[in-house]
Design a protein around this motif. Sequence first.
Motif, PDB file in Angstrom:
ATOM      1  N   VAL A   6      -2.317  60.779  68.016  1.00 52.74           N
ATOM      2  CA  VAL A   6      -1.731  59.605  67.507  1.00 52.74           C
ATOM      3  C   VAL A   6      -2.748  58.404  67.506  1.00 52.74           C
ATOM      4  O   VAL A   6      -2.875  57.522  66.386  1.00 52.74           O
ATOM      5  N   LEU A   7      -3.625  58.346  68.505  1.00 47.29           N
ATOM      6  CA  LEU A   7      -4.899  57.464  68.598  1.00 47.29           C
ATOM      7  C   LEU A   7      -5.721  57.420  67.456  1.00 47.29           C
ATOM      8  O   LEU A   7      -6.300  56.620  66.751  1.00 47.29           O
ATOM      9  N   GLY A   8      -6.127  59.113  67.034  1.00 47.26           N
ATOM     10  CA  GLY A   8      -7.086  59.325  65.823  1.00 47.26           C
ATOM     11  C   GLY A   8      -6.562  58.900  64.752  1.00 47.26           C
ATOM     12  O   GLY A   8      -7.235  58.674  63.693  1.00 47.26           O
ATOM     13  N   THR A   9      -5.180  59.294  64.537  1.00 42.69           N
ATOM     14  CA  THR A   9      -4.513  58.816  63.229  1.00 42.69           C
ATOM     15  C   THR A   9      -4.517  57.343  62.973  1.00 42.69           C
ATOM     16  O   THR A   9      -4.934  56.897  61.716  1.00 42.69           O
ATOM     17  N   TYR A  10      -4.214  56.478  63.995  1.00 43.34           N
ATOM     18  CA  TYR A  10      -4.114  55.204  63.635  1.00 43.34           C
ATOM     19  C   TYR A  10      -5.812  54.624  63.597  1.00 43.34           C
ATOM     20  O   TYR A  10      -5.773  53.753  62.617  1.00 43.34           O
ATOM     21  N   THR A  11      -6.571  55.255  64.218  1.00 36.48           N
ATOM     22  CA  THR A  11      -7.974  54.849  64.045  1.00 36.48           C
ATOM     23  C   THR A  11      -8.653  55.080  62.640  1.00 36.48           C
ATOM     24  O   THR A  11      -9.019  54.105  61.833  1.00 36.48           O
ATOM     25  N   ALA A  41      -3.316  66.129  73.702  1.00 31.67           N
ATOM     26  CA  ALA A  41      -3.634  66.335  72.325  1.00 31.67           C
ATOM     27  C   ALA A  41      -2.784  65.396  71.647  1.00 31.67           C
ATOM     28  O   ALA A  41      -2.932  64.959  70.553  1.00 31.67           O
ATOM     29  N   VAL A  42      -1.491  65.217  71.732  1.00 33.09           N
ATOM     30  CA  VAL A  42      -0.482  64.427  71.017  1.00 33.09           C
ATOM     31  C   VAL A  42      -1.074  62.762  71.239  1.00 33.09           C
ATOM     32  O   VAL A  42      -1.309  62.194  70.114  1.00 33.09           O
ATOM     33  N   LEU A  43      -1.500  62.693  72.563  1.00 32.99           N
ATOM     34  CA  LEU A  43      -1.958  61.195  72.450  1.00 32.99           C
ATOM     35  C   LEU A  43      -3.300  61.150  71.741  1.00 32.99           C
ATOM     36  O   LEU A  43      -3.383  60.118  70.953  1.00 32.99           O
ATOM     37  N   LEU A  44      -4.081  61.975  71.803  1.00 28.94           N
ATOM     38  CA  LEU A  44      -5.386  61.668  70.787  1.00 28.94           C
ATOM     39  C   LEU A  44      -5.111  61.890  69.423  1.00 28.94           C
ATOM     40  O   LEU A  44      -5.728  61.221  68.608  1.00 28.94           O
TER      41      LEU A  44
END
Length: 357
Positions: free
Chosen positions: A64-69, A59-62
């Motif tokens: 961070v990646l979702g926030t950046y995208t 969830a943390v990885l998703l």
Amino acid sequence: MSHAVADKRSAPAVPQRALAQRRLPKWAPAGMAAGAIALAVGIGIGAGLDSKLQWGLIAVLLFVLGTYTIATAVEGRRQAKDRVATSVVWASFILAALPLYSLIQTTVSKGVKILDGAFLSHSMNGVLTIGEGGGVYHAIIGTLEQVGIATAIAAPIGMLTAVYLVEYGKGRLALAVTFFVDVMTGIPSIVAGLFILSTWNLLLGFGPSGFAGAMALAILMMPVVVRSTEEMLKLVPNELREASLALGVPKWRTIVKVVIPTAIGGITTGVMLAVARIAGESAPIALLVFGNNLINNDPFNGPQASLPFYIFQQYQNGNDASYDRAWAAALVLIAFVMILNLMARGIARWKAPKTGR
């Protein structure tokens, strides 16, 4: 010159909307976090992952990646990097808080089973190892006396050493003191216990006692007090020292009446942190105090109990009744450390310098 002024005046005004940058709504981080959690749960269930910790990491990885995208598409890459940095900070805080929450939750759930007035007011005198009953009263007395004696030894010496390093220390002596303080900070607790054992017990011939354990704890506590006090004294503005000295106040009186009262809040907090550092030590106690199932109010004569060593002894017994007593004693120790921190905050606010309106 007049043509340039005329050109500036005749230049069309840029619309305010054109200068405005697109931004994500305020609820966007919470929405992305909820979406990342839901997606992580789905991935965890689909992949057959049983550990909720793995779900959390996904969830943390998703997140961070979702926030950046999403931030890159809406606000641009520069703002996206800022949001990712903020997200990483929050994620790191949550990951650091999860073990603490798990520790407290586990200790409370297992420690409240037998934690009552009888447990706090009775010792292990006459209690069978595999039997129920008994208490932690004798260990509480031992911990309070040992930690209190260690604080009475280490706090004044540590504070005076810090005052010397900040206010007077120059040259090789100050460098040597700083070096040895740094070395003492990394000394293992068992080494401090062995040092007191070889000098106080074997060389001088004294037997096991709470005072011997307190001296080992003082060795562990002293460098923490020195470092924390030193940093607090450095934060005192030099203008306060100069103003006092300009009025003809001697330097020692300036330190006592101006410098220390200004930093007393941070100094008290540092001392309490040092107390919390030594409150859970069991290795020096095992070497020097030996533990005791009876109540011993004299820290200078005979073996004495303490909470950390009591927890070790009970867990080492290897039965359900002892496990319950160990968890209850661990909860008492955590409560003891929390009370110390609350006291430190109260003293810091009480002794903080009052500013005029």
